[in-house]
Write an enzyme that holds these catalytic residues in place. Structure first.
Site, PDB file in Angstrom:
ATOM      1  N   ILE A 106      -2.404  -4.756  21.629  1.00  0.00           N
ATOM      2  CA  ILE A 106      -2.870  -6.079  21.194  1.00  0.00           C
ATOM      3  C   ILE A 106      -1.628  -6.940  20.923  1.00  0.00           C
ATOM      4  CG2 ILE A 106      -4.225  -7.323  19.447  1.00  0.00           C
ATOM      5  CD1 ILE A 106      -5.915  -5.200  20.965  1.00  0.00           C
TER       6      ILE A 106
ATOM      7  N   SER B  52      -5.887   3.691  16.164  1.00  0.00           N
ATOM      8  CA  SER B  52      -5.135   3.277  17.352  1.00  0.00           C
ATOM      9  C   SER B  52      -5.538   4.144  18.532  1.00  0.00           C
ATOM     10  CB  SER B  52      -3.634   3.427  17.126  1.00  0.00           C
ATOM     11  OG  SER B  52      -2.939   3.213  18.336  1.00  0.00           O
TER      12      SER B  52
ATOM     13  N   TYR C 293       4.114   8.029  15.002  1.00  0.00           N
ATOM     14  CA  TYR C 293       3.108   6.983  14.803  1.00  0.00           C
ATOM     15  C   TYR C 293       1.740   7.483  15.284  1.00  0.00           C
ATOM     16  CZ  TYR C 293       0.412   2.719  15.637  1.00  0.00           C
ATOM     17  OH  TYR C 293      -0.581   1.779  15.657  1.00  0.00           O
ATOM     18  N   ALA C 294       1.696   8.083  16.487  1.00  0.00           N
ATOM     19  CA  ALA C 294       0.424   8.582  17.023  1.00  0.00           C
ATOM     20  C   ALA C 294      -0.164   9.621  16.071  1.00  0.00           C
ATOM     21  CB  ALA C 294       0.636   9.176  18.419  1.00  0.00           C
TER      22      ALA C 294
ATOM     23  N   VAL D  97       0.811  -1.228   0.000  1.00  0.00           N
ATOM     24  CA  VAL D  97       0.000   0.000   0.000  1.00  0.00           C
ATOM     25  C   VAL D  97       0.839   1.270   0.000  1.00  0.00           C
ATOM     26  CG1 VAL D  97      -1.969  -1.129   1.114  1.00  0.00           C
ATOM     27  CG2 VAL D  97      -0.305   0.118   2.517  1.00  0.00           C
TER      28      VAL D  97
ATOM     29  N   SER E  63       0.299   9.820  12.854  1.00  0.00           N
ATOM     30  CA  SER E  63      -0.202   9.162  11.629  1.00  0.00           C
ATOM     31  C   SER E  63      -1.591   8.563  11.878  1.00  0.00           C
ATOM     32  CB  SER E  63       0.783   8.090  11.132  1.00  0.00           C
ATOM     33  OG  SER E  63       0.741   6.927  11.944  1.00  0.00           O
ATOM     34  N   LYS E  64      -1.804   8.040  13.082  1.00  0.00           N
ATOM     35  CA  LYS E  64      -3.109   7.454  13.391  1.00  0.00           C
ATOM     36  C   LYS E  64      -4.143   8.547  13.678  1.00  0.00           C
ATOM     37  CE  LYS E  64      -2.313   3.080  12.815  1.00  0.00           C
ATOM     38  NZ  LYS E  64      -3.070   2.293  11.822  1.00  0.00           N
TER      39      LYS E  64
END
Ligand SMILES: NC(=O)c1ccc[n+]([C@@H]2O[C@H](COP(=O)([O-])OP(=O)(O)OC[C@H]3O[C@@H](n4cnc5c(N)ncnc54)[C@H](OP(=O)(O)O)[C@@H]3O)[C@@H](O)[C@H]2O)c1
Length: 252
Positions: free
Chosen positions: A190, A142, A155-156, A66, A158-159
């Site tokens: 998870i 997330s 990362y946070a 992707v 991006s979410k």
């Protein structure tokens, strides 16, 4: 009189990105068990081959990176030729590399965004012409987008994009005209290959458990059930929602 709203996904053509591992794989298998035809995608050909065996005639497992918008466009054209439509789409592929903000390089930034942000946007954009009337789309976000994730700010972020993007689509008049619903599922910690480094380290594992009211890590199958609910007619009046599957973590 009450109308029946079947929770079945029988005969639905469903597409899942990042299905070669973890949450995406659990979603693909749960969809197949619910009677859907699953087009499961990912990068690792070895894991895709194993998944194809498990799907046992209830779907196919095909390579799709992707981070390459042109590949996504080609993939969707061939999806249209083979299946003619998509009834349910799960935009799940994601990466979470350890990148430190004080030493962050443009290459690190770009490779994370290429998957988590650009990949999510173009998966949806190129799938859109194929989405059937009444289709359902779930983005995997997330808990990091809701609470922030110290030490993992990129990362946070991006979410956070994924969450705002999906919620905007979920109330778009153009999509509402086609009865297309869009929702987000936001997992907390998870146990999957993505989090293996933390779950294998007893101290890190317990540290994370202390942040979760239910005092345990979640399972990929638990996230899959939330995704299935949002893909099925059982959630027929739900769009633009963000369903947390996090043992209560985002509420403390
Ligand atoms: N596990 C957690 O605690 C947690 C918490 C919150 C949110 N999430 C989100 O849940 C989603 C799934 O994570 P997971 O825990 O199941 O991780 P995982 O086990 O590492 O699986 C990630 C999946 O994404 C695929 N992927 C990565 N880069 C890709 C690319 N360029 N093109 C296509 N597919 C790509 C991987 O495919 P290959 O392996 O074939 O490359 C794999 O199938 C991600 O969006 C993640 O951010 C996870």
């Amino acid at each position: 009189m009450l109308q029946e709203t079947p929770a079945t996904l029988s005969q639905r053509i469903t597409l899942v990105t990042g299905a070669s591992s973890g949450i995406g794989r659990a979603v693909a298998l749960a969809l197949a068990r619910a009677g859907a035809f699953v087009v499961a995608t990912g990068r690792s050909r070895e894991r895709l081959a194993a998944l194809a065996d498990e799907l046992a005639g209830q779907g196919e497992a095909l390579p799709l990176d992707v981070s390459e918008p042109d590949d996504i466009a080609r993939f969707m054209r061939s999806m249209g030729e083979r299946h003619g439509r998509i009834n349910a789409l799960v935009v799940n592929a994601g990466v979470s590399p350890a990148v430190e903000i004080d030493t962050l390089t443009v290459t690190e930034y770009q490779s994370l965004m290429d998957v988590n942000v650009r990949g999510a946007v173009f998966t949806f954009a190129h799938a859109l012409p194929l989405l059937s009337e009444g289709a359902s789309v779930v983005f995997v976000g997330s808990v990091a987008a809701r609470k922030g994730q110290p030490g993992d700010a990129v990362y946070a972020g991006s979410k956070g994009f994924v969450r705002a993007f999906a919620r905007s689509l979920g109330t778009s008049p153009d999509l509402m005209k086609r009865r297309i619903r869009v929702n987000v599922v936001s997992p907390g910690p998870i146990e999957t290959p993505l989090t293996e480094e933390a779950t294998r380290n007893p101290e890190a594992k317990v540290y994370v458990e202390q942040l979760i009211p239910m005092r345990r890590w979640g399972r990929d199958a638990e996230v899959a059930q939330a995704v299935l609910f949002l893909l099925s007619e059982a959630s027929s009046f739900t769009t633009g929602a963000d369903l947390t599957v996090d043992g209560g973590m985002s509420h403390v």
